[in-house]
Enzyme design. Structure first.
Site, PDB file in Angstrom:
ATOM      1  N   HIS A  69      30.057  97.426  63.594  1.00  0.00           N
ATOM      2  CA  HIS A  69      31.376  97.528  64.220  1.00  0.00           C
ATOM      3  C   HIS A  69      31.166  97.937  65.670  1.00  0.00           C
ATOM      4  O   HIS A  69      30.284  98.745  65.987  1.00  0.00           O
ATOM      5  CB  HIS A  69      32.236  98.582  63.496  1.00  0.00           C
ATOM      6  CG  HIS A  69      32.988  98.017  62.325  1.00  0.00           C
ATOM      7  ND1 HIS A  69      33.333  98.770  61.231  1.00  0.00           N
ATOM      8  CD2 HIS A  69      33.467  96.759  62.100  1.00  0.00           C
ATOM      9  CE1 HIS A  69      34.006  98.001  60.373  1.00  0.00           C
ATOM     10  NE2 HIS A  69      34.090  96.790  60.876  1.00  0.00           N
ATOM     11  N   ASP A  71      32.537  99.894  67.737  1.00  0.00           N
ATOM     12  CA  ASP A  71      32.546 101.283  68.195  1.00  0.00           C
ATOM     13  C   ASP A  71      31.170 101.931  68.028  1.00  0.00           C
ATOM     14  O   ASP A  71      30.881 102.945  68.658  1.00  0.00           O
ATOM     15  CB  ASP A  71      33.632 102.120  67.489  1.00  0.00           C
ATOM     16  CG  ASP A  71      33.658 101.966  65.982  1.00  0.00           C
ATOM     17  OD1 ASP A  71      33.486 100.837  65.495  1.00  0.00           O
ATOM     18  OD2 ASP A  71      33.851 102.985  65.283  1.00  0.00           O
ATOM     19  N   HIS A  72      30.291 101.307  67.219  1.00  0.00           N
ATOM     20  CA  HIS A  72      28.958 101.872  66.973  1.00  0.00           C
ATOM     21  C   HIS A  72      27.852 101.216  67.789  1.00  0.00           C
ATOM     22  O   HIS A  72      26.713 101.682  67.755  1.00  0.00           O
ATOM     23  CB  HIS A  72      28.630 101.780  65.480  1.00  0.00           C
ATOM     24  CG  HIS A  72      29.567 102.591  64.644  1.00  0.00           C
ATOM     25  ND1 HIS A  72      29.219 103.790  64.067  1.00  0.00           N
ATOM     26  CD2 HIS A  72      30.882 102.393  64.345  1.00  0.00           C
ATOM     27  CE1 HIS A  72      30.273 104.284  63.430  1.00  0.00           C
ATOM     28  NE2 HIS A  72      31.291 103.455  63.584  1.00  0.00           N
ATOM     29  N   HIS A 155      31.861 100.372  53.027  1.00  0.00           N
ATOM     30  CA  HIS A 155      32.667 100.384  54.257  1.00  0.00           C
ATOM     31  C   HIS A 155      33.347  99.024  54.379  1.00  0.00           C
ATOM     32  O   HIS A 155      32.959  98.185  55.187  1.00  0.00           O
ATOM     33  CB  HIS A 155      31.757 100.681  55.452  1.00  0.00           C
ATOM     34  CG  HIS A 155      32.493 100.828  56.763  1.00  0.00           C
ATOM     35  ND1 HIS A 155      33.660 101.551  56.899  1.00  0.00           N
ATOM     36  CD2 HIS A 155      32.218 100.346  57.999  1.00  0.00           C
ATOM     37  CE1 HIS A 155      34.061 101.506  58.155  1.00  0.00           C
ATOM     38  NE2 HIS A 155      33.225 100.777  58.843  1.00  0.00           N
ATOM     39  N   ASP A 178      29.974 105.068  58.801  1.00  0.00           N
ATOM     40  CA  ASP A 178      31.359 104.910  58.352  1.00  0.00           C
ATOM     41  C   ASP A 178      31.329 104.590  56.858  1.00  0.00           C
ATOM     42  O   ASP A 178      30.576 103.714  56.431  1.00  0.00           O
ATOM     43  CB  ASP A 178      32.037 103.744  59.076  1.00  0.00           C
ATOM     44  CG  ASP A 178      32.350 104.053  60.522  1.00  0.00           C
ATOM     45  OD1 ASP A 178      31.943 105.128  61.001  1.00  0.00           O
ATOM     46  OD2 ASP A 178      33.003 103.212  61.174  1.00  0.00           O
ATOM     47  N   HIS A 252      33.716 111.143  64.127  1.00  0.00           N
ATOM     48  CA  HIS A 252      34.430 109.874  63.959  1.00  0.00           C
ATOM     49  C   HIS A 252      35.859 110.147  63.475  1.00  0.00           C
ATOM     50  O   HIS A 252      36.302 109.637  62.444  1.00  0.00           O
ATOM     51  CB  HIS A 252      33.678 109.002  62.940  1.00  0.00           C
ATOM     52  CG  HIS A 252      34.014 107.540  63.003  1.00  0.00           C
ATOM     53  ND1 HIS A 252      35.220 107.035  62.586  1.00  0.00           N
ATOM     54  CD2 HIS A 252      33.311 106.458  63.401  1.00  0.00           C
ATOM     55  CE1 HIS A 252      35.242 105.727  62.722  1.00  0.00           C
ATOM     56  NE2 HIS A 252      34.088 105.346  63.227  1.00  0.00           N
TER      57      HIS A 252
HETATM   58 ZN   LIG Z   1      33.425 103.369  63.258  1.00  0.00          ZN
HETATM   59 ZN   LIG Z   2      32.943 100.882  60.953  1.00  0.00          ZN
END
Ligand SMILES: [Zn+2]
Ligand SMILES: [Zn+2]
Length: 284
Positions: A69, A71-72, A155, A178, A252
């Site tokens: 993802h 954001d990572h 996830h 996550d 997170h």
């Molecule tokens: Zn995330």
């Molecule tokens: Zn994620």
């Protein structure tokens, strides 16, 4: 000596105070041994937080992605290119789920113009990536007395997504990535000194959705989806308690704005260890 610095405690939503998800594992076999630094995920502003932490980050020993993802991983191109320009002389060791090779190759190619038109003295090696894709649970690497193990955690449709455990002779630290609740995470974290875990604060999410005027039926649809992707405050305390971890560090945060007292109270109702509501650069 094993420690963790929670570099970024944010989520996909851009925050003025929280960088994107990233955590730094620091390991020193003995006080007179060289320090090793391992990065788990590379969210936005990760280079700034590493700089603020005083880490010689262009020379990181390895980078591990829990999943891809954005954001990572959106901070990775910054580390790759800035680290190369700042003197890294050998390829970056990168570990992650399938797609990591594709992601790294695309990132490399995206900056080909820069590499060809920049008068740097550094070796090309510092801009390269040595990628190992992890396909399932089990050992990732074992070096200088530090053992790294992956578990597959749920996830949504990010399959596989990983949590990582770092075992040194003196301490053990687990990063959840996550995930929604799973026995796999409880097993991975069993007896660890520190568990750094994501959190969705359901009460604050509900308040936000109500403020947006979202009808209750639509809210429940949102929560049904969230239940497959994340862990909320009614679930996390029991997970940490079942694993028997000494310290639980939150990261997170979903949403970014939440009631910290209510969040802590909800988790502490089922978890009796140390609870830390991490901010960026909190050390554990
Ligand atoms: Zn995330
Ligand atoms: Zn994620």
């Amino acid at each position: 000596m094993l420690g963790v610095t929670v570099l970024g405690t944010g989520s996909p939503m851009v925050s003025a105070t929280r960088a994107g998800p990233a955590a730094l594992i620091t390991y020193q076999r003995r006080p007179d041994s060289p320090a090793h630094h391992y990065l788990v995920d590379a969210g936005r502003w990760v280079s700034l937080r590493l700089e603020q932490a005083g880490i010689p980050w262009p020379h990181l020993d390895a980078v591990l992605f829990t999943h891809h993802h954005m954001d990572h991983n959106v901070g990775w191109s910054d580390l790759l290119m800035s680290g190369w320009q700042m003197g890294r002389a050998k390829p970056w060791r990168v570990f992650g789920p399938p797609f990591t090779s594709t992601f790294c190759a695309a990132t490399h190619d995206a900056f080909s113009y820069d590499r060809q038109h920049r008068p740097v003295l550094q070796s090309d090696e510092g801009g390269r990536q040595d990628v190992t894709e992890i396909t399932g649970a089990g050992p990732v690497f074992d070096e200088d007395g530090l053992r790294v193990t992956a578990a597959v955690v749920p996830h949504g449709d990010c399959v596989p997504s990983f949590a990582f455990r770092f075992d040194a002779p003196d301490r053990s630290i687990v990063i959840s990535g996550d995930c929604s609740p799973s026995e796999a995470l409880v097993e991975l974290a069993a007896g660890a000194d520190v568990l750094v875990h994501e959190i969705e604060h359901r009460a604050s999410t509900r308040a936000q959705l109500e403020a947006f005027g979202l009808p209750e039926a639509d809210q429940e649809r949102v929560f049904a989806v969230m239940a497959e992707w994340h862990t909320d405050e009614t679930q996390l305390g029991a997970i940490a308690q079942a694993a028997g971890v000494g310290k639980l560090m939150l990261t997170h945060y979903i949403p970014d704005a939440f009631d910290p007292a209510a969040l802590a109270a909800a988790i502490s109702s089922t978890y009796t260890g140390d609870l830390v509501l991490s901010d960026d650069l909190t050390v554990g």
